[in-house]
Structures are given as structure tokens and as C-alpha cells.
Design an enzyme around this catalytic site. Sequence first.
Site, PDB file in Angstrom:
ATOM      1  N   CYS A  77      10.618  -0.135  -2.921  1.00 30.68           N
ATOM      2  CA  CYS A  77      11.083   0.955  -3.779  1.00 30.68           C
ATOM      3  C   CYS A  77      11.992   1.913  -3.006  1.00 30.68           C
ATOM      4  O   CYS A  77      13.135   1.590  -2.741  1.00 30.68           O
ATOM      5  CB  CYS A  77       9.892   1.684  -4.412  1.00 30.68           C
ATOM      6  SG  CYS A  77      10.355   2.719  -5.817  1.00 30.68           S
ATOM      7  N   HIS A 165       6.807  -2.382  -6.955  1.00 31.89           N
ATOM      8  CA  HIS A 165       5.653  -2.197  -6.070  1.00 31.89           C
ATOM      9  C   HIS A 165       4.751  -3.447  -6.078  1.00 31.89           C
ATOM     10  O   HIS A 165       4.003  -3.657  -7.030  1.00 31.89           O
ATOM     11  CB  HIS A 165       4.835  -0.979  -6.498  1.00 31.89           C
ATOM     12  CG  HIS A 165       5.518   0.316  -6.219  1.00 31.89           C
ATOM     13  ND1 HIS A 165       5.372   0.997  -5.042  1.00 31.89           N
ATOM     14  CD2 HIS A 165       6.378   1.056  -6.970  1.00 31.89           C
ATOM     15  CE1 HIS A 165       6.089   2.099  -5.061  1.00 31.89           C
ATOM     16  NE2 HIS A 165       6.721   2.154  -6.227  1.00 31.89           N
ATOM     17  N   GLU A 167       2.201  -3.944  -4.271  1.00 28.62           N
ATOM     18  CA  GLU A 167       0.832  -3.611  -3.863  1.00 28.62           C
ATOM     19  C   GLU A 167      -0.082  -3.237  -5.015  1.00 28.62           C
ATOM     20  O   GLU A 167      -1.313  -3.207  -4.864  1.00 28.62           O
ATOM     21  CB  GLU A 167       0.861  -2.467  -2.838  1.00 28.62           C
ATOM     22  CG  GLU A 167       1.287  -1.105  -3.353  1.00 28.62           C
ATOM     23  CD  GLU A 167       2.793  -0.881  -3.347  1.00 28.62           C
ATOM     24  OE1 GLU A 167       3.211   0.283  -3.375  1.00 28.62           O
ATOM     25  OE2 GLU A 167       3.552  -1.873  -3.326  1.00 28.62           O
TER      26      GLU A 167
END
Length: 507
Positions: A77, A165, A167
Site C-alpha cells: 500500500c 493488504h 495481511e
Amino acid sequence: MQTIIILDHGSQYTQLIARKVRELHVYCEIHPFNKVPELSSEVIGVILSGSPCSVRDADAPKPDLSFKGKLPVLGVCYGAQYMVNAFGGNVVASKIREYGRANLSYVDRECKLMKDVPLNSQVWMSHGDTIETMPEGYKVICSTESVKNAGYKIEGEETYAIQFHPEVYHSKDGLTILKNFVVGVCGARQDWTEESYIETTIANLREQLQEDKVVLGLSGGVDSSVAAMLLHKAIGNRLNCIFVDNGLLRKDEFENVLNSYKGMGLNVIGVDAKDIFYKALEGLTDPEKKRKAIGKTFIDVFDSEAGKLTDVKWLAQGTIYPDVIESCSVKGPSVTIKSHHNVGGLPDYMKLKLVEPLRSLFKDEVRRVGKALGLKDELLKRHPFPGPGLAIRILGDITAEKVKILQEVDDIFISNLKSEGLYDKVWQAGAVLLPIQSVGVMGDERTYERVVALRAVESVDGMTADWSHLPYEFLAKVSNEIINKVKGVNRVCYDISSKPPATIEWE
């Protein structure tokens, strides 16, 4: 030890990146973007986190990227946008804010980072800027319908970046992408396990402590217990543990915990200091003042007991990694929401060096290490319990009578959670004694007695939490038992607030 460095630009998701990398059995560390450590030969890759800032802001984080081109890099990002903006590309404000679920409409199947990531894979976007044009040598490796430059690789370097993202849970193949980078690109061996951590930590503790004696304040919780066992394995009887009864523990907890510690072979001194704490809390109603009074009194009692030991050189604490990250965050130490934090050092008059065996572990990792050390499930699976104990679950001033009432209420609630098989489904539970009384009827008599609230939440790490949807029949049974058995209580409420906006504890 092979290490992935994560440079934090202030993203709320940075800790999630670390947790996901560690799920792959690869050690990683988080460092503020402006405090890049010296990159030793053990560092095999760097991840640049997201950020709440825009790269176009004058005061936006500007990391030193001198390692770029020498080590594998993954920008996430903000990290992706920064590498474009800093090297001749163009990052602009999105016409439509790109936030939420999206699907990959293009995937470069030849790119190592995108291996085994299918077309239409769902990803999570969370940014107000977007990459409009890229510098020369930046090749697109994935796109969505609205974001052409969703990911790229820099030609001639093992440098990759994505604007989403990986994660977070909503990126369905996010762990695959992180594995592709950490294992496929960086060459991680995936050998960082609980057993290897224990072996390395014990060896390091022996080297650090030599023949010195250590004192540790036990709380009965997971962190201090696992820290104690690691130290015990390393230095044996040179570890002295002190367990203080502050009068604010759960019913019979002091005796039960002392017995469990003795069964673990630990050298534990139990100290009954209830009256000292009650005296220090007398008349205090402000929760922050209560916390500070408890913290100061604990240090005084602990210091007095530790002073009776001879030749102690070290104080051990159960500090864990989120505490360490918080204390050196990008934005500096957080605003004080509540006191009673492990990180922060010792009073000047306690001339002891500090040893923290768990300072590189997350909570779930502490539990796994504890299991590998042979600790029992009833200790490892215990719900978190606040450092100030029942003092912040009694709204208003503290008295021995109020503590006894709340201990009885709490014991009925927790015992029923266990007997009904609900305890392990709840992350944290407890009771709160409210500073109000309500009208009731018992038998033929009108009563005017205390009100208690029950609180049970589901969470992963306490950062966010939802109230537990316990069965009505269960709540009815517990309420009935509390009102019938605990003298002085005639009304039971159940807290159905989530965090945010509420907190888990009431104070």
C-alpha cells in the site's frame, strides 16, 4: 537467525503483517521507518508497511531505502506508492476512494510474487491515493477493474509492491503472496518454531545471566508464567518468584495459583498484602488514580520482599512484543488510555537490570511456547485478567466488602462458563459491580440492593472485540444463581457493547 524486517509507517495493520510472516515459521521484527536498524547478514528481506498518510503530504514518512536493490523488498500500500513517488512516478488522489473488497482481473503468472494466485482472487484495498504512472522499469504484475497498477515488480531487482493488504483476512490469497515473497523470493528456511525459540532463548538467558540471581513478579497470568518457566529452565533455583495477593484477585486465586506454581517446581514466595492495598485505595474513585495507587503499592511491596533476598541482580518481566512495539511506535508512545503497563522501566531506587524473555513474542506465540514447555492448559487458556484486578471492575471506591461481593459473583459466572463448555469460546469474561442500587422483591420483602453487570467478549488480541452471544438459558441460570447466592445483589445485567466504541473493561 534469518530475519525479515518490517518498516512501520504507522499502519493499523503492521502487526498483522508480522503475525502472518511468523505463521510461516519465519522470524520478523517491526521497526519504525525512521529507525532502520543496521541490516546484518541475517536480514533476508524488508517489507514496507502501509500508512494512514499520503505520500503527497509534506510530512509523510520518508524511509531510507538504501537497501533497495541489495535485498528483496515488498512494498504494501503506502510502501508501494512511496517507491513510485520517490523514483519518478506519479501518485494521485483517487477519484473514488479505493476501500474494501476488490478482485484481481489480471495476474502475471510468471511473477514469483503472484505464484498460485488465481484470477479473480479477492483482495482488500484501503487507500485514498492511487498510482497513476510508474517509473521506467516498473512492470505491472496484477490489476483490478478499477486499479490498473495494483502491483508491480522493478526490473533487475527483487523489489515487489502491491497496493492492497495481503495481511488482512479479506485478502483470500494474501498468505500465499506473503509466502511467495518470504520463502520464494527471500529464501527463508521456515525453521523458526516454538522448540527452536525455547532452545535459543534458554541458551541466550544462560549467557546473559551467568551465575546471577533473578527475581520475577508472578501474576498468575500466561505471560509471567511462561517467562518464569523459561528462566527456570535456564538458571534453576537462582530464579526467585514473588506472587503478591493485592486483595483484588478472583475468589481463591491466590491459593490456587500458588499451588499450581509449586507443582511446576518454581521457587515462589507468596505475599498477603491485601490490607496494604485496601489502605492505599481508600476513598479513591477515579480509575486512573486507582491504577496508579495499585502500581505504586505493588512496587513498594515487591521491593520490600525482593530486598529480603540476597545478591539479586536482575528483575524479570513478562513483557511481550506488542508492548515493545507500542513503546517505540512511529508516532511515539500512545496517549495514556490506562496505566499499568510492563514497558516503562523500573523506579530509580530499584538497582536491578531488566531481563524480558518474551519481548519478541506475540500473545498467541507465548501460549504455544508455554505448551511446548509443558504448562497445563488451564493456565495457558486462562482469560486475560487486568493488572489492577477487580479494582477496575468495581466502579467507585474500593472496600473489602465490595471485593468479596464481586468475587462471589465473578466465581459463579466463570464456574458456569466452564461447566457449560463455554469458557474456551470466550476470549475474556468477568463481572462488574456498579455504583448504584435498585429496587427488588425477595420473598415478601422489598429490597434495595446492588446491581452487577456481566461482560463476555470474543476477540483475537483484544484490539477489537465483539460481545459474546451467550445462550439466554445460560444467562438466566447464572443470573438466578447470583441473586439467590450472593447477599446484597438483586439485579444482573449483561453488557452487549462491542469494542469499539466501548472498551472491554468498564474502567
